[in-house]
Write an enzyme that holds these catalytic residues in place. Structure first.
Site, PDB file in Angstrom:
ATOM      1  CG  ASN A 210       0.047  -0.199   2.589  1.00 53.10           C
ATOM      2  OD1 ASN A 210       0.499   1.012   2.510  1.00 53.10           O
ATOM      3  ND2 ASN A 210       0.024  -1.311   3.846  1.00 53.10           N
ATOM      4  CB  ALA A 275       2.440  -0.989  10.410  1.00 52.69           C
ATOM      5  CG  ASP A 279      -6.809  -5.398   6.052  1.00 51.24           C
ATOM      6  OD1 ASP A 279      -5.852  -5.260   7.514  1.00 51.24           O
ATOM      7  OD2 ASP A 279      -7.424  -4.430   6.068  1.00 51.24           O
ATOM      8  CE  LYS A 289       9.680 -11.114 -14.806  1.00 51.81           C
ATOM      9  NZ  LYS A 289       9.642 -11.330 -15.204  1.00 51.81           N
ATOM     10  CB  ILE A 307       0.164  -6.819  14.613  1.00 55.33           C
ATOM     11  CG1 ILE A 307       0.499  -7.860  13.044  1.00 55.33           C
ATOM     12  CG2 ILE A 307       1.182  -6.350  15.534  1.00 55.33           C
ATOM     13  CD1 ILE A 307       1.404  -7.536  12.763  1.00 55.33           C
TER      14      ILE A 307
HETATM   15  N1  CTP Z   1      -3.165  -3.346  11.969  1.00 57.37           N
HETATM   16  C1  CTP Z   1      -2.605  -4.393  12.717  1.00 57.37           C
HETATM   17  N2  CTP Z   1      -2.606  -5.684  11.723  1.00 57.37           N
HETATM   18  C2  CTP Z   1      -3.575  -5.215  10.905  1.00 57.37           C
HETATM   19  C3  CTP Z   1      -4.611  -4.871  10.296  1.00 57.37           C
HETATM   20  C4  CTP Z   1      -5.088  -3.535  11.364  1.00 57.37           C
HETATM   21  O1  CTP Z   1      -1.812  -4.334  13.388  1.00 57.37           O
HETATM   22  N3  CTP Z   1      -3.328  -6.748   9.756  1.00 57.37           N
HETATM   23  C5  CTP Z   1      -3.585  -2.214  12.670  1.00 57.37           C
HETATM   24  C6  CTP Z   1      -2.970  -0.814  12.552  1.00 57.37           C
HETATM   25  O2  CTP Z   1      -1.806  -0.588  12.881  1.00 57.37           O
HETATM   26  C7  CTP Z   1      -3.963   0.817  12.792  1.00 57.37           C
HETATM   27  C8  CTP Z   1      -5.199  -0.816  13.418  1.00 57.37           C
HETATM   28  O3  CTP Z   1      -4.754  -1.772  13.275  1.00 57.37           O
HETATM   29  O4  CTP Z   1      -2.847   0.682  14.475  1.00 57.37           O
HETATM   30  C9  CTP Z   1      -6.268  -0.110  12.860  1.00 57.37           C
HETATM   31  O5  CTP Z   1      -6.050  -0.700  10.917  1.00 57.37           O
HETATM   32  P1  CTP Z   1      -7.170  -0.303   9.744  1.00 57.37           P
HETATM   33  O6  CTP Z   1      -6.458  -0.756   8.908  1.00 57.37           O
HETATM   34  O7  CTP Z   1      -7.501   0.917   9.970  1.00 57.37           O
HETATM   35  O8  CTP Z   1      -8.446  -0.985  10.161  1.00 57.37           O
HETATM   36  P2  CTP Z   1      -8.651  -2.687  10.449  1.00 57.37           P
HETATM   37  O9  CTP Z   1      -8.547  -2.849  11.419  1.00 57.37           O
HETATM   38  O10 CTP Z   1      -7.717  -3.602   9.066  1.00 57.37           O
HETATM   39  O11 CTP Z   1     -10.216  -2.598   9.378  1.00 57.37           O
HETATM   40  P3  CTP Z   1     -11.125  -1.994   8.177  1.00 57.37           P
HETATM   41  O12 CTP Z   1     -10.053  -1.968   7.128  1.00 57.37           O
HETATM   42  O13 CTP Z   1     -11.714  -3.294   8.107  1.00 57.37           O
HETATM   43  O14 CTP Z   1     -10.737  -0.439   8.069  1.00 57.37           O
END
Ligand code: CTP
Length: 403
Positions: A210, A275, A279, A289, A307
């Site tokens: 991302n 971070a 997801d 490759k 996490i």
């Molecule tokens: N986070 C994490 N591990 C993941 C996803 C998110 O530790 N796999 C943490 C990010 O570092 C941040 C918080 O969770 O502090 C929110 O991340 P965000 O992506 O905004 O939310 P999500 O829980 O992934 O929900 P959504 O994508 O549905 O908005």
């Protein structure tokens, strides 16, 4: 000229070509809300005139031990009495030697000896002078005396050589002095921060990632360090310089980030997940490759561990701070996320304003409600966030102590 109401600093300038950079340093220190007075050695006046520093600082410059402007003709004592710190920049090899051995044969060296406030020095000299065992011995002595050594840096030198000995740039010096004098609400607290994006491999050369720049995570790590914390940062692949004093662990994927976090979570008091973790990861990453064909290619993505949620769900979790980037219904979605992940504090922002930008507006959500941190540079927002986190953390610790 804006006169500050903030902290008071005496800037000592010694004889070296970097003295011209001290002029810019005064300007930047004023921007940091310092009241700045300048004292110069005779050698420094050979490089830059006192008039330059007088015009920039808005105060008369001190050069003479017997200056009649000081009450009782005690300039060497009086000048440091109402100061929060004394900064010598540039500090020549000769001046450092004097400091290390307690010599006091001019106004600035006497002021340093007679001070009752912290002393910071920014060495500036030729590379061989810096590397000389005598200088290194003096630096070691100064460290023993709790003098803060800022730099030096390496790079091109005025003498045409390249190496260590260059004075830190004025921006860095002004930031370091400001950080040194800031309150330390997280003194002794161990903070673990995640920062940057993650990269989920598809094959040997491609991956899912991302646009996170890592700026906010690195700013949070720096702000925590400045607030006195012992900081470890687990960073995804991002090209940001490591803040000084921060231990950095580089990882690539979300799973690696989770492993690095879980290895260290037992030794941390506060966890801040900044971070932008992917997801989803790729179900079966290829080692080689993938060659192109004229067929459609389907990628199967599988959920990655969350996490932050895993850390917050531990039986005895550290104080957890999360971030939420939302594209709509900011307050409602962010508060739902905070409750779902069981976080005492969450910083929310609109994703449209967040990625890559230098500035951000944040909303802090905790059990007491919400508060807006109006738009400001990410470095400043990180500091404000850490002040709030430190307050909540200390209240929690007090409650724990009582129960
Ligand atoms: N986070 C994490 N591990 C993941 C996803 C998110 O530790 N796999 C943490 C990010 O570092 C941040 C918080 O969770 O502090 C929110 O991340 P965000 O992506 O905004 O939310 P999500 O829980 O992934 O929900 P959504 O994508 O549905 O908005």
């Amino acid at each position: 000229m804006v006169e500050s109401t903030g902290r008071r600093l005496l800037l000592g300038v010694t004889g070296g070509i970097a003295a011209y950079k001290a002029a810019e340093l005064v300007r930047l220190l004023l921007k940091e809300q310092f009241h700045v007075e300048v004292a110069m050695t005779a050698a420094a006046c050979g490089f830059v005139t006192p008039a330059t520093f007088q015009a920039l600082s808005g105060h008369p410059v001190w050069t003479d031990m017997w200056d009649a402007r000081a009450g009782n003709a005690m300039a060497h004592i009086e000048l440091s009495r109402d100061k929060d710190a004394l900064l010598v920049a540039p500090a020549s090899a000769d001046f450092l030697a004097k400091l290390a051995h307690g010599l006091a044969d001019d106004l600035l060296s006497t002021l340093c000896l007679a001070r009752d406030c912290p002393l910071l020095v920014a060495p500036a000299m030729n590379r061989q002078m810096w590397e000389h065992p005598a200088t290194q011995r003096n630096i070691a002595l100064l460290r023993q005396d709790s003098v803060q050594i800022l730099g030096p840096d390496s790079g091109d030198q005025a003498c045409g050589e390249t190496g260590f000995g260059r004075m830190l740039e004025p921006e860095e010096l002004a930031g370091a002095v400001a950080a040194f004098l800031r309150p330390k609400p997280l003194q002794g607290v161990r903070v673990l921060v995640t920062a940057g994006p993650t990269f989920e491999a598809i094959d040997a050369v491609r991956g899912v990632t991302n646009r996170s720049s890592g700026k906010m995570g690195f700013a949070v790590a720096r702000a925590a360090q400045e607030a006195g914390a012992e900081v470890t940062m687990v960073a995804g692949p991002v090209a940001q310089p490591t803040p000084s004093g921060v231990t950095r662990v580089d990882v690539v994927s979300a799973r690696e980030m989770l492993d690095a976090v879980m290895q260290r979570i037992g030794q941390c008091d506060m966890f801040i997940g900044v971070a932008a973790v992917s997801d989803y990861g790729v179900a079966q990453a290829r080692e080689q490759k993938i060659k192109k064909t004229d067929q459609n290619l389907n990628l199967e993505l599988i959920p990655n561990p969350d996490i932050l949620a895993e850390v917050a769900g531990l039986p005895n979790p550290p104080f957890c701070v999360g971030f939420a980037a939302e594209s709509e219904n900011l307050l409602e979605f962010a508060e739902a996320k905070r409750r779902r992940k069981k976080l005492p504090l969450l910083a929310a922002n609109l994703v449209q304003h967040a990625v890559g930008a230098e500035e951000s507006e944040l909303i802090l959500l905790d059990d007491g409600g919400s508060r807006v941190l109006p738009k400001a540079p990410k470095t400043e927002q990180a500091r404000r966030l850490l002040v709030h986190a430190a307050q909540l953390y200390s209240t929690r610790m007090q409650r724990k102590g009582k129960s």
